[in-house]
Design an enzyme around this catalytic site. Structure first.
Site, PDB file in Angstrom:
ATOM      1  N   SER A  97       0.834  -1.196   0.000  1.00  0.00           N
ATOM      2  CA  SER A  97       0.000   0.000   0.000  1.00  0.00           C
ATOM      3  C   SER A  97       0.878   1.259   0.000  1.00  0.00           C
ATOM      4  O   SER A  97       1.785   1.393   0.812  1.00  0.00           O
ATOM      5  CB  SER A  97      -0.901  -0.017   1.235  1.00  0.00           C
ATOM      6  OG  SER A  97      -1.702   1.117   1.212  1.00  0.00           O
ATOM      7  N   GLY A  98       0.587   2.152  -0.923  1.00  0.00           N
ATOM      8  CA  GLY A  98       1.353   3.399  -1.009  1.00  0.00           C
ATOM      9  C   GLY A  98       2.587   3.293  -1.875  1.00  0.00           C
ATOM     10  O   GLY A  98       3.371   4.242  -1.949  1.00  0.00           O
ATOM     11  N   THR A 102      -1.570   2.610  -8.104  1.00  0.00           N
ATOM     12  CA  THR A 102      -2.646   3.338  -8.785  1.00  0.00           C
ATOM     13  C   THR A 102      -2.065   4.395  -9.718  1.00  0.00           C
ATOM     14  O   THR A 102      -2.512   4.550 -10.858  1.00  0.00           O
ATOM     15  CB  THR A 102      -3.578   3.979  -7.742  1.00  0.00           C
ATOM     16  OG1 THR A 102      -4.027   2.934  -6.882  1.00  0.00           O
ATOM     17  CG2 THR A 102      -4.756   4.658  -8.386  1.00  0.00           C
ATOM     18  N   ASN A 147      -1.297   5.449   3.106  1.00  0.00           N
ATOM     19  CA  ASN A 147      -1.427   6.141   1.816  1.00  0.00           C
ATOM     20  C   ASN A 147      -2.613   7.090   1.876  1.00  0.00           C
ATOM     21  O   ASN A 147      -3.701   6.714   2.311  1.00  0.00           O
ATOM     22  CB  ASN A 147      -1.645   5.076   0.720  1.00  0.00           C
ATOM     23  CG  ASN A 147      -1.745   5.687  -0.666  1.00  0.00           C
ATOM     24  OD1 ASN A 147      -1.678   6.908  -0.825  1.00  0.00           O
ATOM     25  ND2 ASN A 147      -1.899   4.836  -1.648  1.00  0.00           N
ATOM     26  N   SER A 150      -5.449   5.741  -0.674  1.00  0.00           N
ATOM     27  CA  SER A 150      -5.318   4.291  -0.743  1.00  0.00           C
ATOM     28  C   SER A 150      -6.536   3.671  -1.413  1.00  0.00           C
ATOM     29  O   SER A 150      -7.677   4.017  -1.116  1.00  0.00           O
ATOM     30  CB  SER A 150      -5.164   3.741   0.667  1.00  0.00           C
ATOM     31  OG  SER A 150      -4.981   2.355   0.593  1.00  0.00           O
ATOM     32  N   SER A 151      -6.262   2.764  -2.362  1.00  0.00           N
ATOM     33  CA  SER A 151      -7.381   2.079  -3.022  1.00  0.00           C
ATOM     34  C   SER A 151      -7.959   1.078  -2.031  1.00  0.00           C
ATOM     35  O   SER A 151      -7.236   0.251  -1.504  1.00  0.00           O
ATOM     36  CB  SER A 151      -6.883   1.335  -4.254  1.00  0.00           C
ATOM     37  OG  SER A 151      -6.065   2.162  -5.034  1.00  0.00           O
ATOM     38  N   GLY A 348      -2.722  -2.786  -2.206  1.00  0.00           N
ATOM     39  CA  GLY A 348      -1.442  -3.432  -1.944  1.00  0.00           C
ATOM     40  C   GLY A 348      -1.439  -4.187  -0.626  1.00  0.00           C
ATOM     41  O   GLY A 348      -2.322  -4.002   0.228  1.00  0.00           O
ATOM     42  N   GLU A 350      -0.945  -5.026   2.965  1.00  0.00           N
ATOM     43  CA  GLU A 350      -0.893  -4.048   4.054  1.00  0.00           C
ATOM     44  C   GLU A 350      -0.945  -4.710   5.421  1.00  0.00           C
ATOM     45  O   GLU A 350      -1.561  -5.756   5.605  1.00  0.00           O
ATOM     46  CB  GLU A 350      -2.012  -3.006   3.908  1.00  0.00           C
ATOM     47  CG  GLU A 350      -3.408  -3.566   3.916  1.00  0.00           C
ATOM     48  CD  GLU A 350      -4.440  -2.501   3.556  1.00  0.00           C
ATOM     49  OE1 GLU A 350      -4.072  -1.448   3.047  1.00  0.00           O
ATOM     50  OE2 GLU A 350      -5.630  -2.768   3.803  1.00  0.00           O
TER      51      GLU A 350
HETATM   52  N1  LIG Z   1       5.218   8.157 -10.032  1.00  0.00           N
HETATM   53  C1  LIG Z   1       4.846   8.923  -9.033  1.00  0.00           C
HETATM   54  N2  LIG Z   1       5.183  10.222  -9.039  1.00  0.00           N
HETATM   55  C2  LIG Z   1       4.826  11.037  -8.031  1.00  0.00           C
HETATM   56  N3  LIG Z   1       4.140  10.644  -6.972  1.00  0.00           N
HETATM   57  C3  LIG Z   1       3.799   9.352  -6.870  1.00  0.00           C
HETATM   58  C4  LIG Z   1       4.102   8.426  -7.922  1.00  0.00           C
HETATM   59  N4  LIG Z   1       3.627   7.232  -7.567  1.00  0.00           N
HETATM   60  C5  LIG Z   1       3.027   7.398  -6.360  1.00  0.00           C
HETATM   61  N5  LIG Z   1       3.126   8.671  -5.961  1.00  0.00           N
HETATM   62  C6  LIG Z   1       2.619   9.226  -4.702  1.00  0.00           C
HETATM   63  O1  LIG Z   1       2.353   8.183  -3.830  1.00  0.00           O
HETATM   64  C7  LIG Z   1       0.999   8.177  -3.406  1.00  0.00           C
HETATM   65  C8  LIG Z   1       0.483   6.753  -3.288  1.00  0.00           C
HETATM   66  O2  LIG Z   1       0.458   6.145  -4.535  1.00  0.00           O
HETATM   67  P1  LIG Z   1      -0.687   5.134  -4.972  1.00  0.00           P
HETATM   68  O3  LIG Z   1      -1.995   5.629  -4.526  1.00  0.00           O
HETATM   69  O4  LIG Z   1      -0.486   4.841  -6.374  1.00  0.00           O
HETATM   70  O5  LIG Z   1      -0.329   3.879  -4.110  1.00  0.00           O
HETATM   71  P2  LIG Z   1      -0.933   2.454  -4.222  1.00  0.00           P
HETATM   72  O6  LIG Z   1       0.183   1.541  -4.492  1.00  0.00           O
HETATM   73  O7  LIG Z   1      -2.040   2.450  -5.196  1.00  0.00           O
HETATM   74  O8  LIG Z   1      -1.478   2.210  -2.779  1.00  0.00           O
HETATM   75  P3  LIG Z   1      -2.748   1.416  -2.316  1.00  0.00           P
HETATM   76  O9  LIG Z   1      -2.411  -0.003  -2.368  1.00  0.00           O
HETATM   77  O10 LIG Z   1      -2.973   1.886  -0.961  1.00  0.00           O
HETATM   78  O11 LIG Z   1      -3.820   1.800  -3.219  1.00  0.00           O
HETATM   79  C9  LIG Z   1       0.262   8.915  -4.465  1.00  0.00           C
HETATM   80  O12 LIG Z   1      -0.865   9.540  -3.922  1.00  0.00           O
HETATM   81  C10 LIG Z   1       1.307   9.932  -4.919  1.00  0.00           C
HETATM   82  O13 LIG Z   1       1.278  11.052  -4.075  1.00  0.00           O
HETATM   83 MG   LIG Z   2      -3.988   2.241  -5.106  1.00  0.00          MG
END
Ligand SMILES: Nc1ncnc2c1ncn2[C@@H]1O[C@H](COP(=O)(O)OP(=O)(O)OP(=O)(O)O)[C@@H](O)[C@H]1O
Ligand SMILES: [Mg+2]
Length: 1040
Positions: A97-98, A102, A147, A150-151, A348, A350
């Site tokens: 997660s994070g 996404t 996050n 977070s999804s 992700g 967690e």
């Molecule tokens: N390539 C990137 N460039 C800039 N910021 C990023 C990038 N990837 C992620 N982030 C930052 O990290 C945060 C978390 O990313 P994201 O929501 O994609 O995580 P996740 O893997 O989908 O988590 P979860 O499993 O909780 O959904 C985003 O809100 C963003 O601020």
């Molecule tokens: Mg996500």
């Protein structure tokens, strides 16, 4: 390049060097690194300038290894294989997660959208696909401690493309939303974004309509302390979501329905119940404050009493009985098979302080994904080498299949046992479930529990009694069993769903189909765990049919902060993601493999021996091909059914050659086609040209012929003319010759005759003969003239013609003399009176001919003189006696009144000595003027009879003034007057003035008499008018 872009090339390979390379690259903002074709992405936690449209163009249609590692390179590779090789693709994004899954999925989608086809329809589809994200995130994402976005659900999107690679639409599948978050969030976390977005972003009007208050603290479901997230503008996001919903295809009333539902959920959270014991001993719950209930019922169109009853009949724990909206933005699925690109973005892995059923499910899903990664990249690959007979040394790796088995095994898996517990009759609690786990899974090496018989954990205080722990691939997670049974059951009491079904609200009705009275189903619905396991199974099978592309996301720190690279944390992830093993397999293995048939089919055009058809077995064909292309033998190996290519560069080399070859082939086809087309065109043109030429030649020849014909005619005519003239000349010459001959002959004869007769004439006979001849001619002339003399009338103009021109002068003179003689003869016949008359006429002619228009009319009148016969007429006796002289002229005339120009009749008498004017009736003399007193007479040039007698100034008669008279016999009167004055030798003759304007002296003033041409209309006679005291105007009718 900072560090090493592809870990496969890392030397020496160790965990430390691996981490060091990642860190080095991360510190230089290089967040992407490859392991072969797998992309490792380290979350930068800040926006980097590497996603610009220029970058998209840079990576577009470029080979994977050509540029520095980037998520775009992977997206491009996947898209191109899909488009050009017709292979369905899936993009698997994993990480805790994070870690940035996404974000990565959105980057992939936006890249594909940017590079695929364009056009109104395609752009609309792209927009819809991209805009589905904000909507899904609003309802499915929330802030967690790991996050901020977070999804809280799993998402798998299949994007469909047509043969050209243009997107046609997409199908989005959602997996298990974390429903419990609606009613309860752990400390420091938030509810789903949509609630906050609605309250801060909606207009006052909308809020009023939804019966909401902007204040977050008024709602139990919206935990106050973490209501706002730094760096997140809920209000702006609300607008984005509203807009996105519209683009995705929500109708305005559907959006309203959704918002009403959201509002209703918030209201529902505020309803509090108070327990009440009834007399029959049963417990009942009562709604404390009915206002929220009332408003909620109004929003959803439910009768308040119905809902209240439903709430009251059972003791309900509001916190676990919540419903969540599952959004389905499924686009219409096309019937024909299309190319598909799947993008998987799930929650992700967690670990929370307090992990419940949701975390169990989420982590199960992640286990499965790790499993698929292992299956496809580690196990499958190694097994394939062995199967194909490629020399291979096995690489050890941890296979998490055993953990998956612990969770999902149909007999003794945790999910199976949970289901069993749920379905079992009798009292079932979370504790009985734990007991069951303790007995059955106790021996499993990845399962830990305090109460299991495994004495190892009996004294482990980190493991509470009501918990069990699983050693996941990514770490140990402690699960609290509380709520497992309920959440797995996921049941809603029937009277509640029935109450909801009664709502006058379409969306609610659709959400509770089981509430329909027609659908009373006593069978239990499948449990949440069962459903999830089944859908994960389907998903995994689906993924296995596609070509996988991996993005492995790594979280650099736990603080959501940029620039921090916590090595231990990353190391942990590198380990559990099996990245080292991944590198090792890659290094030892081959980047690419393909069945001989497919390989030969694809590259056969690169070698003359295999192109266009290879007759022998496919393997031999490939061998010939490789040998022909001079690919170094260490770059590939021959398996049983496939060729293995070690380095991607070799593949790129082949692809490049193929591309080149295809271009050449296309050029060849193009050449032949163009040649054919040109030839066809040429033949057509040639045919046309022949027709045109034929017509033109005909025309030209015709023109030429006409020209020649014309020229010939001209020449002919000239020649003929010339010949004719020649002939004419000849004939003329001949004629002249003949004439000359005659003349010469005549002269000759004359000479002959003269010579002969000369002797008979005297020398001067010629003179005499001449004179004689002349006399004879004159004699003859006179005799002839006497015979032909004209008549004796002086007006006869005839005269005989003269016979000889030499008599010209004589002839004219004779004519004159004859005329004079004739006139004399004529005159001599006149009597004395007639003579006088003619003299008078002659005088008149001299005076007036060609001077006065009246004259011609007087020529034929004889001048009688005494018209009144005064001496005979007794009426004029008196007058006669008054005039002692002989009357030369007597006539009635008009005397013009000097005052008005009117005429008065008067008798006009002319004697030798005077002019007398007398009254016409009485004969009384009115005026008598001696001729000596007359100075002049004035008349006009016209045909009128006006005349003025002007008196000598100072004479006795002049006292009364001049006379203006009018008479038709004017010519006679004036002639007579003139003759009288001329006869008198004592005086100068009377002057006669002929003018159209003259002055007349009337007593004292002089009056001008002016003659003008009047129109014939005014009668035939001239009329006189006094215009003013100086002008008398006489209008004379114009003579036609
Ligand atoms: N390539 C990137 N460039 C800039 N910021 C990023 C990038 N990837 C992620 N982030 C930052 O990290 C945060 C978390 O990313 P994201 O929501 O994609 O995580 P996740 O893997 O989908 O988590 P979860 O499993 O909780 O959904 C985003 O809100 C963003 O601020
Ligand atoms: Mg996500």
């Amino acid at each position: 390049m900072i560090g090493v872009g592809d870990m496969v090339l890392l030397e020496p390979l160790s965990e430390d060097s691996f981490l060091e390379n990642l860190k080095k690259r991360f510190d230089h903002n290089e967040i992407y690194t490859y392991i072969g074709s797998v992309v490792i992405s380290v979350n930068p936690y800040r926006s980097l300038p590497i996603y610009t449209p220029e970058k998209v163009e840079e990576y577009r249609n470029r080979n994977f290894y050509e540029l520095s590692p980037h998520i775009y390179a992977l997206a491009d590779e996947a898209y191109r294989s899909l488009r050009d090789q017709d292979k369905d693709q899936c993009i698997l994004i994993t990480g805790e997660s994070g870690a940035g899954k996404t974000e990565a999925s959105k980057l992939v989608m936006s890249y594909v959208a940017a590079v695929c086809g364009k056009g109104q329809e395609v752009n609309k589809v792209k927009e819809q696909l991209l805009q589905s994200n904000p909507v899904l995130e609003a309802f499915g994402n929330a802030k967690t401690v790991r996050n901020d976005n977070s999804s809280r659900f799993g998402k798998y999107m299949d994007i469909e493309f047509d043969f050209k690679g243009d997107p046609l639409g997409g199908v989005i599948s959602n997996y298990l939303l974390e429903k419990s978050r609606v009613v309860k969030q752990p400390r420091g976390e938030r509810n789903f974004h949509v609630f906050y977005q609605l309250l801060s972003g909606a207009s006052d009007e909308t809020l009023k309509k939804l019966k909401l208050d902007r204040d977050v603290s008024k709602y139990n479901y919206l935990c106050l302390d973490s209501a706002s997230v730094s760096g997140v503008d809920d209000a702006a996001n609300f607008r984005t979501v509203r807009n996105a919903m519209q683009i995705v295809g929500f109708m305005e009333d559907e959006v309203q329905s959704v918002l009403q539902l959201v509002a209703a959920v918030l209201k529902l959270g505020n309803i509090e119940f108070k327990p009440e014991s009834r007399s029959n001993g049963l417990d009942e719950s009562r709604v404390k404050d009915k206002n929220d209930l009332k408003e909620m019922c109004e929003l959803l169109g439910i009768e308040q009493s119905v809902l209240e009853r439903a709430f009251s009949y059972r003791t309900v724990e509001a916190k676990s009985e919540k419903v969540s909206t599952t959004l389905n933005v499924a686009q219409a699925q096309a019937k024909t098979r299309h190319k598909v690109m799947g993008v998987l973005d799930i929650y992700g892995f967690e670990i929370f302080e307090d992990n419940s059923f949701e975390q169990f499910i989420i982590n199960y899903c992640n286990e499965k994904l790790q499993q698929i990664f292992i299956e496809l990249t580690l196990r499958e690959e190694q097994e394939e080498y062995i199967r194909e007979g490629i020399e291979w040394t096995n690489i050890e790796y941890f296979n998490n299949a055993v953990i998956c088995d612990l969770m999902e095994n149909n007999q003794n898996g945790i999910l199976a046992m949970l289901d069993e517990e749920c379905l079992r009759p009798g009292t079932v609690t979370d504790e009985t479930f734990l007991d069951k786990l303790n007995t059955i899974c106790a021996e499993h090496q990845h399962f830990e529990s305090r109460l299991s018989k495994n004495s190892k954990f009996l004294t482990d205080h980190s493991l509470p009694h009501n918990c069990f722990r699983i050693q996941h691939y990514a770490g140990k997670v402690l699960y609290r069993v509380e709520g497992f049974v309920d959440k797995n059951n996921d049941l809603l009491y029937r009277d509640l769903s029935q109450a909801m079904y009664k709502a006058n609200h379409n969306l609610i009705k659709q959400l509770f189909p089981e509430g329909s009275p027609a659908k009373i189903n006593l069978k239990r619905p499948p449990t949440a765990g069962f459903q999830f396991k089944a859908s994960v199974g389907t998903l995994m099978r689906n993924l296995q049919t596609k070509n996988p592309n991996y993005i492995r996301c790594i979280k650099p720190n736990d603080k959501k902060a940029s620039h921090i690279f916590t090595e231990s944390l990353v190391c942990h992830q590198v380990r559990y993601l099996g990245l080292m093993e991944n590198v090792r397999v890659r290094r030892a293995g081959y980047a690419f493999r393909q069945a001989y048939e497919a390989c030969l089919e694809r590259y056969k055009m690169l070698c003359k021996k295999t192109w266009p058809h290879w007759k022998g077995p496919a393997r031999q064909g490939v061998e010939v091909l490789m040998a022909d292309l001079k690919v170094p033998p260490e770059e590939y190996s021959y398996g049983r059914s496939k060729i293995f290519i070690r380095n991607p560069r070799t593949l790129f080399f082949l692809e490049e050659r193929r591309r080149q070859c295809l271009q050449d082939l296309a050029a060849l086809i193009q050449k032949i086609y163009r040649g054919w087309k040109c030839r066809r065109q040429f033949l057509l043109m040639k045919k046309s040209q022949v027709v045109v030429a034929a017509w033109y030649r005909r025309y030209a020849q015709e023109k030429k012929y006409k020209k020649i014909k014309h020229a010939t005619t001209v020449m002919q005519s000239y020649a003929r003319g010339w010949q004719a003239r020649k002939l004419l000349r000849q004939l003329k010459h001949q004629k002249r010759c003949e004439e000359a001959a005659t003349t010469i002959a005549a002269y000759w004869h004359g000479t002959q005759v003269r010579r002969e007769y000369r002797k008979f004439f005297r020398a001067n006979a010629g003179r005499k003969i001449y004179n004689f001849t002349v006399q004879r001619i004159i004699q003859k002339y006179f005799l002839n003239l006497r015979k032909n003399l004209p008549s004796m009338s002086p007006i006869d103009k005839s005269w005989p013609t003269r016979p000889y021109s030499f008599l010209d002068g004589v002839h004219t003179e004779l004519r004159r003399i004859f005329h004079l003689w004739r006139c004399k003869k004529y005159r001599s016949q006149f009597t004395e009176e007639k003579k006088a008359v003619y003299e008078e006429k002659l005088e008149a002619s001299e005076l007036f001919k060609d001077k006065k228009a009246l004259y011609p009319s007087s020529v034929s009148q004889s001048f009688k003189g005494d018209y009144l016969e005064i001496n005979k007429n007794p009426k004029y006796q008196k007058l006669h006696s008054a005039v002692d002289e002989k009357v030369l002229l007597a006539d009635t005339i008009s005397k013009i009144n000097r005052a008005n120009g009117k005429g008065t009749p008067r008798i006009f008498l002319l004697t030798k000595k005077s002019v007398v004017l007398a009254d016409q009736k009485t004969g009384q003399v009115k005026a008598s003027v001696p001729l000596l007193d007359l100075a002049s007479v004035s008349v006009s040039k016209q045909s009128d009879g006006f005349f003025a007698l002007k008196l000598k100034e100072g004479s006795a008669s002049a006292v009364k003034g001049d006379f203006l008279l009018s008479s038709e016999r004017l010519i006679e009167i004036i002639t007579k007057l003139y003759r009288l004055s001329a006869a008198n030798a004592e005086r100068v003759p009377l002057s006669v003035d002929i003018s159209d304007e003259f002055l007349v002296q009337f007593k004292n003033d002089k009056v001008c008499v002016k003659f003008i041409q009047g129109s014939p209309r005014n009668g035939n006679s001239a009329s006189c008018k006094r215009k003013n005291n100086r002008l008398l105007e006489v209008s004379v009718p114009s003579t036609p």
